[in-house]
Design a protein around this motif. Sequence first.
Motif, PDB file in Angstrom:
ATOM      1  N   UNK A  15      39.277  42.187  74.505  1.00 37.90           N
ATOM      2  CA  UNK A  15      39.416  41.207  73.490  1.00 37.90           C
ATOM      3  C   UNK A  15      39.067  39.814  73.553  1.00 37.90           C
ATOM      4  N   UNK A  16      39.078  39.324  72.454  1.00 38.11           N
ATOM      5  CA  UNK A  16      38.622  37.572  72.351  1.00 38.11           C
ATOM      6  C   UNK A  16      39.468  37.037  71.737  1.00 38.11           C
ATOM      7  N   UNK A  21      38.262  37.695  62.890  1.00 38.27           N
ATOM      8  CA  UNK A  21      36.915  36.919  62.631  1.00 38.27           C
ATOM      9  C   UNK A  21      36.688  39.508  62.890  1.00 38.27           C
ATOM     10  N   UNK A  22      35.856  39.790  61.782  1.00 39.55           N
ATOM     11  CA  UNK A  22      34.888  41.230  62.216  1.00 39.55           C
ATOM     12  C   UNK A  22      33.930  41.092  62.526  1.00 39.55           C
ATOM     13  N   UNK A  35      29.231  47.285  73.934  1.00 40.33           N
ATOM     14  CA  UNK A  35      29.194  46.254  72.901  1.00 40.33           C
ATOM     15  C   UNK A  35      30.072  45.996  71.462  1.00 40.33           C
ATOM     16  N   UNK A  36      30.152  47.388  71.296  1.00 42.05           N
ATOM     17  CA  UNK A  36      31.097  46.929  70.247  1.00 42.05           C
ATOM     18  C   UNK A  36      32.903  47.089  70.481  1.00 42.05           C
ATOM     19  N   UNK A  37      33.342  47.515  70.938  1.00 40.69           N
ATOM     20  CA  UNK A  37      34.522  47.817  71.791  1.00 40.69           C
ATOM     21  C   UNK A  37      34.759  46.257  72.266  1.00 40.69           C
ATOM     22  N   UNK A  38      33.656  45.364  72.765  1.00 36.94           N
ATOM     23  CA  UNK A  38      34.642  44.219  73.226  1.00 36.94           C
ATOM     24  C   UNK A  38      34.766  43.124  72.040  1.00 36.94           C
ATOM     25  N   UNK A  39      33.778  44.003  70.437  1.00 37.28           N
ATOM     26  CA  UNK A  39      34.126  42.864  69.823  1.00 37.28           C
ATOM     27  C   UNK A  39      32.917  41.976  69.665  1.00 37.28           C
ATOM     28  N   UNK A  40      31.743  42.063  70.213  1.00 40.77           N
ATOM     29  CA  UNK A  40      30.423  41.210  69.763  1.00 40.77           C
ATOM     30  C   UNK A  40      29.175  41.721  69.162  1.00 40.77           C
ATOM     31  N   UNK A  41      28.792  41.140  68.501  1.00 38.67           N
ATOM     32  CA  UNK A  41      27.358  40.838  68.171  1.00 38.67           C
ATOM     33  C   UNK A  41      26.550  41.674  68.718  1.00 38.67           C
ATOM     34  N   UNK A  42      25.280  41.239  67.919  1.00 40.97           N
ATOM     35  CA  UNK A  42      24.123  41.674  68.853  1.00 40.97           C
ATOM     36  C   UNK A  42      23.925  40.472  69.253  1.00 40.97           C
ATOM     37  N   UNK A  84      34.263  56.015  63.757  1.00 39.85           N
ATOM     38  CA  UNK A  84      33.303  55.962  63.188  1.00 39.85           C
ATOM     39  C   UNK A  84      33.338  55.115  61.759  1.00 39.85           C
ATOM     40  N   UNK A  85      34.874  54.160  62.259  1.00 40.33           N
ATOM     41  CA  UNK A  85      35.100  52.507  61.775  1.00 40.33           C
ATOM     42  C   UNK A  85      33.784  51.525  62.218  1.00 40.33           C
ATOM     43  N   UNK A  86      32.914  51.571  60.316  1.00 39.81           N
ATOM     44  CA  UNK A  86      31.758  50.477  60.405  1.00 39.81           C
ATOM     45  C   UNK A  86      32.073  48.936  61.124  1.00 39.81           C
ATOM     46  N   UNK A  87      33.683  48.392  60.335  1.00 39.41           N
ATOM     47  CA  UNK A  87      34.361  47.309  60.694  1.00 39.41           C
ATOM     48  C   UNK A  87      35.244  47.411  62.194  1.00 39.41           C
ATOM     49  N   UNK A  88      34.659  46.655  63.077  1.00 33.78           N
ATOM     50  CA  UNK A  88      34.487  46.123  64.294  1.00 33.78           C
ATOM     51  C   UNK A  88      35.655  44.744  64.614  1.00 33.78           C
ATOM     52  N   UNK A  89      36.448  44.546  65.245  1.00 34.13           N
ATOM     53  CA  UNK A  89      37.415  42.943  65.142  1.00 34.13           C
ATOM     54  C   UNK A  89      36.593  42.414  66.587  1.00 34.13           C
ATOM     55  N   UNK A  90      35.915  41.165  65.332  1.00 33.67           N
ATOM     56  CA  UNK A  90      35.502  40.561  67.047  1.00 33.67           C
ATOM     57  C   UNK A  90      36.377  39.814  67.745  1.00 33.67           C
ATOM     58  N   UNK A  91      37.097  38.482  66.822  1.00 34.67           N
ATOM     59  CA  UNK A  91      37.624  36.989  67.249  1.00 34.67           C
ATOM     60  C   UNK A  91      38.747  36.516  66.265  1.00 34.67           C
ATOM     61  N   UNK A  92      39.468  36.362  67.800  1.00 32.37           N
ATOM     62  CA  UNK A  92      40.841  35.809  66.621  1.00 32.37           C
ATOM     63  C   UNK A  92      40.504  34.106  67.164  1.00 32.37           C
ATOM     64  N   UNK A  93      40.292  33.553  66.559  1.00 29.00           N
ATOM     65  CA  UNK A  93      40.135  31.848  65.763  1.00 29.00           C
ATOM     66  C   UNK A  93      41.301  31.176  65.878  1.00 29.00           C
ATOM     67  N   UNK A  94      42.245  30.332  66.720  1.00 26.19           N
ATOM     68  CA  UNK A  94      42.806  29.039  66.410  1.00 26.19           C
ATOM     69  C   UNK A  94      42.055  28.311  66.394  1.00 26.19           C
ATOM     70  N   UNK A  95      42.124  27.777  64.918  1.00 30.69           N
ATOM     71  CA  UNK A  95      41.541  25.737  65.388  1.00 30.69           C
ATOM     72  C   UNK A  95      42.313  24.807  65.225  1.00 30.69           C
ATOM     73  N   UNK A  96      41.805  24.027  65.725  1.00 30.05           N
ATOM     74  CA  UNK A  96      43.383  22.446  67.088  1.00 30.05           C
ATOM     75  C   UNK A  96      42.322  21.704  66.907  1.00 30.05           C
ATOM     76  N   UNK A  97      43.217  20.638  66.659  1.00 31.01           N
ATOM     77  CA  UNK A  97      42.410  19.662  66.360  1.00 31.01           C
ATOM     78  C   UNK A  97      42.343  18.925  67.679  1.00 31.01           C
ATOM     79  N   UNK A  98      42.677  19.056  69.407  1.00 41.66           N
ATOM     80  CA  UNK A  98      42.449  18.119  70.074  1.00 41.66           C
ATOM     81  C   UNK A  98      41.641  19.365  70.580  1.00 41.66           C
TER      82      UNK A  98
END
Length: 210
Positions: free
Chosen positions: A120-121, A146-147, A11-18, A72-86
């Motif tokens: 990755x997402x 997003x982390x 789950x962590x490797x996938x970058x997902x929260x519970x 051991x790193x507690x910080x995990x990459x979750x998602x990269x967001x692109x904010x889009x208009x259309x």
Amino acid sequence: MTIGEQIQKLRIEKGLTQECFAEFMEVSRQSISKWELGQAVPDVDKIIRMSELFDVPTDTILLRNAPVEENENPLHLGTVYLVVKDFEKSIEFYEKFLGTKVDNRCRSGNKFVKFYIDNKCISLMNENNIEGHCTDLDSPYKFVQNYWVEDLTMEHERVKSLNIGKVTEILEAYPTYHYFHLTDPDNNIIEVTGGYHAATVSCKSSNSDW
């Protein structure tokens, strides 16, 4: 390593929260917690669903010849967001460009969608429907990292102590999603989310938060 620990690792490797994992698996967050703590074992159909999500054989989840890795790193990459208009046009564009359909839509259906590439997402966020994230729509910056962490309060204190950029308070997008923003030297946004427990949280933000 137990089966629960292996599920947590994947789950962590996938970058997902519970919470996100629970939504995909169509179970409660408490069920995910019980699986990872070894207090319950997922049914066979859930194991199969996990193997599809994590893109691994079911044997890997069941610890048959599963590799053991430490992180051991507690910080995990979750998602990269692109904010889009259309929103819909962008979905069509990225489905064609990436050669794959959307993997997941948020519950409301028109707030964001997710694609999984190389485990990755990347997510498209609808600029017209992001109320609750306290976003400045006039900002020229439309890229968000997003982390996530298991303990959001502890990470919030750690980041504030670094004194490397503007940090918001812990905010609430909706009851199961809390986060804070860190602004980098170029005014790009880093969003950190994760496990959080508090009686009340309010969304206080200025236009400079994003």
